[in-house]
Design an enzyme around this catalytic site. Sequence first.
Site, mmCIF file in Angstrom:
data_model
loop_
_atom_site.group_PDB
_atom_site.id
_atom_site.type_symbol
_atom_site.label_atom_id
_atom_site.label_comp_id
_atom_site.label_asym_id
_atom_site.label_seq_id
_atom_site.Cartn_x
_atom_site.Cartn_y
_atom_site.Cartn_z
ATOM 1 N N ARG A 23 0.818 -1.211 0.000
ATOM 2 C CA ARG A 23 0.000 0.000 0.000
ATOM 3 C C ARG A 23 0.855 1.266 0.000
ATOM 4 O O ARG A 23 0.328 2.385 -0.020
ATOM 5 C CB ARG A 23 -0.941 0.017 1.204
ATOM 6 C CG ARG A 23 -2.026 -1.040 1.085
ATOM 7 C CD ARG A 23 -3.088 -0.894 2.164
ATOM 8 N NE ARG A 23 -4.012 -2.017 2.085
ATOM 9 C CZ ARG A 23 -5.265 -1.921 1.657
ATOM 10 N NH1 ARG A 23 -5.762 -0.768 1.299
ATOM 11 N NH2 ARG A 23 -6.034 -2.984 1.607
ATOM 12 N N LYS A 74 14.286 -7.008 3.616
ATOM 13 C CA LYS A 74 14.578 -6.094 4.726
ATOM 14 C C LYS A 74 15.918 -6.370 5.408
ATOM 15 O O LYS A 74 16.552 -5.465 5.943
ATOM 16 C CB LYS A 74 13.463 -6.144 5.770
ATOM 17 C CG LYS A 74 12.195 -5.425 5.331
ATOM 18 C CD LYS A 74 11.211 -5.375 6.487
ATOM 19 C CE LYS A 74 10.081 -4.426 6.178
ATOM 20 N NZ LYS A 74 9.317 -4.070 7.393
ATOM 21 N N ASN A 95 13.951 -0.685 6.393
ATOM 22 C CA ASN A 95 12.760 -0.516 5.543
ATOM 23 C C ASN A 95 12.810 0.757 4.703
ATOM 24 O O ASN A 95 11.914 0.985 3.889
ATOM 25 C CB ASN A 95 11.466 -0.575 6.374
ATOM 26 C CG ASN A 95 11.238 0.673 7.205
ATOM 27 O OD1 ASN A 95 12.143 1.488 7.383
ATOM 28 N ND2 ASN A 95 10.039 0.826 7.711
ATOM 29 N N ASP A 111 9.918 1.552 11.344
ATOM 30 C CA ASP A 111 8.766 0.825 11.904
ATOM 31 C C ASP A 111 8.574 1.117 13.394
ATOM 32 O O ASP A 111 7.433 1.232 13.866
ATOM 33 C CB ASP A 111 8.937 -0.687 11.711
ATOM 34 C CG ASP A 111 8.661 -1.121 10.283
ATOM 35 O OD1 ASP A 111 7.920 -0.410 9.569
ATOM 36 O OD2 ASP A 111 9.183 -2.169 9.877
ATOM 37 N N GLY A 138 3.974 -12.460 20.215
ATOM 38 C CA GLY A 138 4.705 -12.742 18.979
ATOM 39 C C GLY A 138 6.173 -12.389 19.098
ATOM 40 O O GLY A 138 6.549 -11.502 19.873
ATOM 41 N N ALA A 139 7.003 -13.083 18.330
ATOM 42 C CA ALA A 139 8.445 -12.878 18.404
ATOM 43 C C ALA A 139 9.072 -12.897 17.014
ATOM 44 O O ALA A 139 10.217 -13.303 16.841
ATOM 45 C CB ALA A 139 9.081 -13.942 19.300
ATOM 46 N N ILE A 228 -0.930 -4.912 15.248
ATOM 47 C CA ILE A 228 -0.164 -4.312 14.149
ATOM 48 C C ILE A 228 -0.690 -4.774 12.792
ATOM 49 O O ILE A 228 -0.321 -4.245 11.761
ATOM 50 C CB ILE A 228 1.375 -4.462 14.276
ATOM 51 C CG1 ILE A 228 1.844 -5.882 14.082
ATOM 52 C CG2 ILE A 228 1.870 -3.908 15.597
ATOM 53 C CD1 ILE A 228 3.376 -5.954 13.950
ATOM 54 N N TYR A 230 -3.471 -4.854 9.924
ATOM 55 C CA TYR A 230 -4.524 -3.913 9.535
ATOM 56 C C TYR A 230 -5.472 -4.483 8.471
ATOM 57 O O TYR A 230 -6.265 -3.763 7.882
ATOM 58 C CB TYR A 230 -3.953 -2.563 9.103
ATOM 59 C CG TYR A 230 -2.972 -2.626 7.962
ATOM 60 C CD1 TYR A 230 -3.419 -2.618 6.643
ATOM 61 C CD2 TYR A 230 -1.615 -2.700 8.202
ATOM 62 C CE1 TYR A 230 -2.523 -2.693 5.597
ATOM 63 C CE2 TYR A 230 -0.709 -2.775 7.169
ATOM 64 C CZ TYR A 230 -1.169 -2.768 5.878
ATOM 65 O OH TYR A 230 -0.273 -2.854 4.852
ATOM 66 N N GLY A 251 -3.999 -1.080 13.362
ATOM 67 C CA GLY A 251 -2.648 -1.208 12.838
ATOM 68 C C GLY A 251 -2.322 -0.343 11.635
ATOM 69 O O GLY A 251 -1.150 -0.191 11.274
HETATM 70 P P1 ATR Z 1 6.320 -11.070 11.274
HETATM 71 O O1 ATR Z 1 7.666 -10.927 10.675
HETATM 72 O O2 ATR Z 1 5.216 -10.423 10.495
HETATM 73 O O3 ATR Z 1 6.268 -10.699 12.718
HETATM 74 P P2 ATR Z 1 6.702 -13.912 11.539
HETATM 75 O O4 ATR Z 1 8.153 -13.709 11.698
HETATM 76 O O5 ATR Z 1 6.229 -14.961 10.598
HETATM 77 O O6 ATR Z 1 5.940 -12.599 11.112
HETATM 78 O O7 ATR Z 1 6.082 -14.188 12.985
HETATM 79 C C1 ATR Z 1 4.794 -14.581 13.151
HETATM 80 C C2 ATR Z 1 4.468 -14.657 14.641
HETATM 81 O O8 ATR Z 1 3.138 -15.174 14.752
HETATM 82 C C3 ATR Z 1 5.374 -15.569 15.434
HETATM 83 O O9 ATR Z 1 5.546 -15.045 16.730
HETATM 84 C C4 ATR Z 1 4.566 -16.864 15.456
HETATM 85 O O10 ATR Z 1 4.842 -17.686 16.547
HETATM 86 P P3 ATR Z 1 6.061 -18.765 16.482
HETATM 87 O O11 ATR Z 1 7.309 -17.991 16.749
HETATM 88 O O12 ATR Z 1 5.768 -19.728 17.538
HETATM 89 O O13 ATR Z 1 6.020 -19.349 15.101
HETATM 90 C C5 ATR Z 1 3.175 -16.319 15.580
HETATM 91 N N1 ATR Z 1 2.175 -17.285 15.146
HETATM 92 C C6 ATR Z 1 1.848 -17.626 13.895
HETATM 93 N N2 ATR Z 1 0.880 -18.562 13.879
HETATM 94 C C7 ATR Z 1 0.587 -18.818 15.182
HETATM 95 C C8 ATR Z 1 -0.326 -19.702 15.850
HETATM 96 N N3 ATR Z 1 -1.153 -20.492 15.152
HETATM 97 N N4 ATR Z 1 -0.351 -19.684 17.191
HETATM 98 C C9 ATR Z 1 0.473 -18.886 17.900
HETATM 99 N N5 ATR Z 1 1.364 -18.041 17.331
HETATM 100 C C10 ATR Z 1 1.422 -18.013 16.000
#
Ligand code: ATR
Length: 284
Positions: A23, A74, A95, A111, A138-139, A228, A230, A251
Amino acid sequence: MEHGGDEIIPRAAVIGWPVAHSRSPKLHGFWLQQHGIIGRYDRIPVPPEELGDFLAALPKEPGFRGVNVTVPHKLAVLPYLAGIDPVARRIGAVNTIVVQPDGSLTGSNTDAFGFLENLAAGAPAGWTAAAAPAVVLGAGGGARAVLAALLDAGAPEIRLVNRSAGKAADLAAEFDPRRIRPVGWDDRADALGGAGLLVNTTSLGMAGQPPLDLALDDLPASALVNDIVYAPLETDLLARAAARGNPVVDGLGMLLHQGRPGFAAWFGVAPAVTPALRAAVLAE
Ligand code: ATR
């Protein structure tokens, strides 16, 4: 300024592979028009194997001021940059690239800035990240920018909840083991007690993904809730949080605010995020 045939007009673009969904052209296109700047912002698909050649050619393109960088480049752009700002180094991703007057390329990551500006714009008066613990779900890459932002904003404690415990522990160790506390996925509802902020950076709740299964009962009513994601704009998490009276921030603003520093560097005008911009970026 005449839009003459030989005139060199300022240009920027977003590069990715694929990049069709981005976008950013709408965002920057709106600002170009709003400020009456005769310039361009394109969408350029760059396959990974062509990234080096593309970046080497960039300073030789007349008028090219820089690019936004999206998936999967990135991290891959880092070796091609003469300078990388400290936030981008910490996040481990760039970015925004600016072509300097000497033709060298510098990279930054906007970001974290976009995340904080979005919260600041949407939070109730007096809300601050420094006042209470934050819970981050999330990580992945999104979480890295959020953690850098919240640490810089003085968050006293960050409870980092992730399905894969090892990734949360690694991020805590890398960013700030004193302030980041990894929390197991099964304990996510209990982590909400006393929090001032809840941020979802997982893909759960995105269009086409499973919903985020999280009981909000322990979350204080004053806690700000942000997703985050959207698409959709109002995720199930935001809808449930709003229904129980929590302030919520969607987001989209993070995307809009992260674009501001790049636009200012490329086109020489500091742009604003407005309701009209939101509507334009959301329009199909
Ligand atoms: P981004 O870069 O957009 O943050 P990513 O690196 O793919 O995306 O990370 C996706 C996040 O969503 C991760 O924290 C992932 O958890 P894992 O580290 O355990 O993979 C989380 N995630 C994705 N699907 C999930 C699910 N079904 N349940 C819990 N966490 C999920």
